[in-house]
Design a protein around this motif. Sequence first.
Motif, mmCIF file in Angstrom:
data_model
loop_
_atom_site.group_PDB
_atom_site.id
_atom_site.type_symbol
_atom_site.label_atom_id
_atom_site.label_comp_id
_atom_site.label_asym_id
_atom_site.label_seq_id
_atom_site.Cartn_x
_atom_site.Cartn_y
_atom_site.Cartn_z
ATOM 1 N N ALA A 72 -19.683 -87.185 31.973
ATOM 2 C CA ALA A 72 -20.869 -87.166 32.522
ATOM 3 C C ALA A 72 -21.591 -87.425 30.768
ATOM 4 O O ALA A 72 -22.119 -85.593 30.892
ATOM 5 C CB ALA A 72 -20.957 -86.387 33.162
ATOM 6 N N ASN A 128 -28.013 -88.215 31.986
ATOM 7 C CA ASN A 128 -28.667 -87.425 32.768
ATOM 8 C C ASN A 128 -28.472 -87.784 34.405
ATOM 9 O O ASN A 128 -29.514 -87.195 34.758
ATOM 10 C CB ASN A 128 -30.664 -87.536 32.286
ATOM 11 C CG ASN A 128 -30.684 -87.766 31.027
ATOM 12 O OD1 ASN A 128 -30.003 -86.784 30.261
ATOM 13 N ND2 ASN A 128 -31.720 -88.408 30.614
ATOM 14 N N LEU A 129 -27.500 -88.618 34.338
ATOM 15 C CA LEU A 129 -27.704 -88.901 35.883
ATOM 16 C C LEU A 129 -26.814 -87.610 36.667
ATOM 17 O O LEU A 129 -25.415 -87.062 35.846
ATOM 18 C CB LEU A 129 -26.484 -90.459 36.348
ATOM 19 C CG LEU A 129 -27.307 -91.533 35.504
ATOM 20 C CD1 LEU A 129 -26.443 -92.879 35.393
ATOM 21 C CD2 LEU A 129 -28.487 -91.939 36.001
ATOM 22 N N GLU A 130 -26.774 -87.945 38.364
ATOM 23 C CA GLU A 130 -26.529 -87.305 38.767
ATOM 24 C C GLU A 130 -26.049 -88.172 40.226
ATOM 25 O O GLU A 130 -26.153 -88.837 41.222
ATOM 26 C CB GLU A 130 -27.450 -86.038 39.517
ATOM 27 C CG GLU A 130 -27.582 -85.183 38.464
ATOM 28 C CD GLU A 130 -28.607 -84.241 39.044
ATOM 29 O OE1 GLU A 130 -28.897 -83.885 39.720
ATOM 30 O OE2 GLU A 130 -29.853 -83.314 38.204
ATOM 31 N N VAL A 131 -24.348 -87.079 40.605
ATOM 32 C CA VAL A 131 -24.513 -88.100 42.088
ATOM 33 C C VAL A 131 -24.892 -87.175 43.637
ATOM 34 O O VAL A 131 -24.976 -86.092 43.452
ATOM 35 C CB VAL A 131 -22.857 -88.164 42.002
ATOM 36 C CG1 VAL A 131 -22.000 -88.700 43.158
ATOM 37 C CG2 VAL A 131 -21.959 -88.596 41.108
ATOM 38 N N GLU A 132 -25.785 -88.054 43.835
ATOM 39 C CA GLU A 132 -25.838 -87.718 45.727
ATOM 40 C C GLU A 132 -26.392 -88.576 46.498
ATOM 41 O O GLU A 132 -26.439 -89.455 45.612
ATOM 42 C CB GLU A 132 -27.554 -87.289 45.464
ATOM 43 C CG GLU A 132 -27.717 -86.459 44.043
ATOM 44 C CD GLU A 132 -30.039 -85.739 44.465
ATOM 45 O OE1 GLU A 132 -30.054 -86.734 44.620
ATOM 46 O OE2 GLU A 132 -29.614 -85.117 43.242
ATOM 47 N N LEU A 152 -25.464 -92.859 41.945
ATOM 48 C CA LEU A 152 -26.072 -92.079 40.385
ATOM 49 C C LEU A 152 -27.493 -91.827 40.751
ATOM 50 O O LEU A 152 -28.241 -92.925 40.647
ATOM 51 C CB LEU A 152 -25.176 -93.060 39.485
ATOM 52 C CG LEU A 152 -24.138 -93.568 39.377
ATOM 53 C CD1 LEU A 152 -23.701 -94.244 38.258
ATOM 54 C CD2 LEU A 152 -23.405 -92.004 39.027
ATOM 55 N N ALA A 190 -31.692 -90.360 38.358
ATOM 56 C CA ALA A 190 -32.097 -89.072 37.647
ATOM 57 C C ALA A 190 -33.898 -89.299 38.550
ATOM 58 O O ALA A 190 -33.728 -90.357 38.371
ATOM 59 C CB ALA A 190 -31.477 -90.731 36.415
ATOM 60 N N THR A 208 -38.031 -90.774 41.675
ATOM 61 C CA THR A 208 -36.120 -90.649 41.157
ATOM 62 C C THR A 208 -35.792 -92.060 41.130
ATOM 63 O O THR A 208 -36.553 -93.360 41.864
ATOM 64 C CB THR A 208 -35.947 -90.381 43.410
ATOM 65 O OG1 THR A 208 -36.567 -89.353 43.108
ATOM 66 C CG2 THR A 208 -34.358 -91.055 43.515
#
Length: 825
Positions: free
Chosen positions: A186, A189-193, A197, A199, A205
Motif C-alpha cells: 500500500a 493514499n488509498l484506503e479500503v472502504e 479503493l 481516497a 471522496t
Amino acid sequence: MDMLHQRSARQAWGVRAAWLLLALVAALYCGWRFAGPSPLQTNLLALLPATEADPVAERAVDTLASALGDRTVFLVTSNDDAHAKAAAKQLGAALQKSGAFGSVTAELPPFDLAQIAALYMPYRFGLLAPADRAALAGGAAGALGTTLRDTLAQRIYSPLRGGLTTPLADDPFGWLERWLGGLPLATSNLEVEDNLLVAHRGASTGVLIVATLPGSAYETKTQHAVHAALAQSESALREAFPDVSVARTGAVFYAESARSASEHEVHLIGVASLCGIALLMMWVFRSPRLLLLGFVSTALGIVCALAATLLVFGKLHLLTLVFGASLIGEAVDYSIQYFVVYLGAQRNWDARCGARAVRPALTVALLTSLLGYAILMWVPFPALKQIACFAMVGIVTAYASVLWLLPALLTRAPRRSRQRVFARSARLLTLWHRTIGGQRAWFVAALLLIVAIPGWLRLTSDDDIHLLIQRDPSLVAQEDKVRDAVGVDNSAQFFVVRGDTPEAVLQRAEALGAKLDALNGTTNQVGSYQSVTQFVPSAKQQSEDRALLAQHVFNDPAALRATLLQAGFKDEVADAWLAAYAQPQPPLSVERWLAAPWSQPYRHLWLGEVDSATRAYAAVVIPQRVTPHNEPALIALAQGLPGVAFVDKAASVSKLFGAYRVDSGWWLGGALTLVLVLLTVRYAPKQVPSRDVPQKVPLWHRVRGGIATTLPVLLAVGVTLAVFGYAGVPLNLFNWLALMLVLGVGANYAVFLREGCLRADADADLGAVWTGVLLSAATTLLSFGMLGMSGMPVLKSFGATLALGIAVSVLLAPIGMPSESRRAA
C-alpha cells in the motif's frame, strides 16, 4: 508515317497500362492493410529512438510502458461520500457490461490476506525486518534473553492487530509479521472502504476504478470501443449523480486523442493543399486537363509512398501520415515544370521532346531533394526514417511519372496559349534578376550576411522532449488529479539492476535499496520505493538472517523451549515450531513469488532473463519521488554501484536531441558541400569558344555556375536561422532537419531557372520557366505552410522552418541565373 504513329500509340497504351497496374497494386495493398488491424501507430514512444546504451535498460522502458499501457484508471469524485461510492459501482458495472474492457475492478473481490502470509510461512526463519535484525545483531547475550521474553509477552498480550497477521503458534516472536508489515503493498493514499479503493481529500471522496484492455491501447478498434463505452456510461452517470465527476487516465486516451487530432490535421492539410493547389494551377494554366494530370502524378507518388512505407516498416505512424499530406505540394512540382514546357511549345508540341527538355532540370532537382531526405534516414528516430522513406518513394514516383506517364497522356498540342502570362512573367524575372543577379548578387549576399549575423548571435536551443510531444491538456489535468488522489508521483524514472544470475541481481538491488534508505535522511530523499527485494530477499540475506537466529535465538534449543513453555505455549506447539526450524528450507526464490496470483501487480519489477546468450538477468527499482533536486544524487548513486543504471527516458531523449542537433549542423554543411559539387559538375563549361583556338576554362569560371546556383539556398538557410534568432525562437533538432529539406527542395528553384536558361530560345520561354518556379514554390509553401499550423509541435517546427526557407529560396533563385550577356553568348 502511319506505321510510326501506330507504334507510338501502342507504346503510349503500354505505358498507361503499366502505370495503371502499378497504381492498382499499390492501392490494393494499402486497402488490404487498412482492411485488417489498423496499421496506424499512435504510440508516442514509437517516435523516440533507443536512448539507453544498455539494451537491458531499453527493454525495461518497453516492459514498464507495456505494463502500464494496458491499464486504465478512473477516479469517481464527489463531496457526498455515499454518492461517490454508488456512482463508482454503477460506472464499474456499466464498463464491465460494455465489453470494451478485459476486466474492470470497482469493488474489490474477497481476498484472504492469509494467502500472502501463507507464501512466506515456510521461509519465515530467513525473513527479518531491519529493526529485528538490528536488535538481534546488537544485543548482548543476557540482554537478548530478556528482550526475547519481552517480545514474546508483547506478542501474546498485544491488542488486536490489523493488516497482515500470522498465527501465534507459527510466529511466536512476530518476526514474520513485522517483516510482512514492510511489504510495499500500500504505497498510496488509498484506503479500503466498503470493498472500494477510496481516497479522501478535504471534503471530497474519490473512488478508484481500475480496468484493463482486451487489446493494445494503440489499436484503433480498442480506442473506438473504449470511447463509445465511456461516453454512454458517463452520460447515464450524469443523469443519476449530477454532483459526481469522473477523471480518467491511461495510454488509450492519449492514443485516441493523438489519432483524432492527427486525422483532423490530415484532412485539413490534405483538403486545403488540394484546393489551394487546384486554384493556383487553374489560375495559371486555365486547363482542367492539366490540373487532373498533375494530380494523377501526385496521387501515384503518394499511393506508392504509402504502400512502400507499410511494406518496409509494417506500421505507419500518424506523424508520417500528416507529413505525407503535405508532400502533395512538392510532388506536383515536377508535373508543373513539364506543363510549362508543354504550354510554351504551342503547336510544335512533341511529348517525348518535352520530356527530354525537362529531364536534366528534374533530375538535378530530384537528386538534391533525395539528398535532403536521405539524411533523415541516418537519424535514429523511427518516425523520421518513415518520413524519409515516404518522401523519397513519393518524389521518385512523381519524377518517373512525369518523364514516362505524362508524355503518354499528353500527346496533343495545347488548345490555348499562355504566352501573354509567360511574357509578363519574363519581364518580371528580368527586372528582378537585374536587381539581385549578376555582379549585384555578391552585394546582396554581403548585405544579407551583415543583417543575419546579429540574429545568429541570438540563437538559442531547447531540446526538451516535452516541448515536442503535445499532450491533450484536459487529459493531463485528469491524470494529475488521479495521481494526487492516489499519491504516486513517479513512473518515468527508475533504476535497472542487472547481473549474471538472479541472485546477483537481488544482492545488487538490496545494495541499491540500502543507499536509497540512506538518502531519505538527507535533502535528497526520495520517499519510498518499489523493489523486488522487498518481496523476495536475496538468498544471501535470507541465509544471514537464518544465521543470526541460529546464533542468538536457536543456539540453546532447551532454553528457548523453556521460554515458550513459561509463556504458556503447549508442548506440542513449542516442539512443532522448533522442529520447523530444524528442517531447513531452500531460500524463497523469485520464481516461487511470481507463481503467487497476488504478485501480479508487482511483476513488472522483475525483468527476468533479458539475454539468453549471456544469461543476463535484470530487475527494476522505482523510487516514489524524483525531482530535479535529487536526480543528480540518484545518478551518482547508480554510477557508484556495479550493474546499476538510472533510467530517465525523457532526459535521455532530450540529451540525444541535443547531441544530434549539434551534429545536424555538420550534416547540413556536408550536404551543402555535396550540392555545390553536384551543381558545379553540372554547370561547369568544359571550354570557352575563341575565334582562334578553344581555351580551357579558368577555375573560377568552372565553379562560378555551381556557386551561383547554390548561393540562393545557402542564403535561405542563413536568413531562416537569423529570423529565428531575432524572434527569440529556440531551435531544436527538427528545425535543423527541416533545413535539410530546405536545401533539398529550395535548391530546385535555382536549378529550374538555370536549366531554363540553358534551353530557352526566347524570353517568353524563360518566362514560362519562371511561372513554373513561382507556381511550384506557391504549392510547396501552401502544403508545408499548413504544417506550421499543426497541433503537433514536431510538425509545427518542420512547417515553419520549411515555409520560411522555401520562401527565401524562391525569392533569391534568380541569383543562380547566368547574366544576360553570358546567356546571349
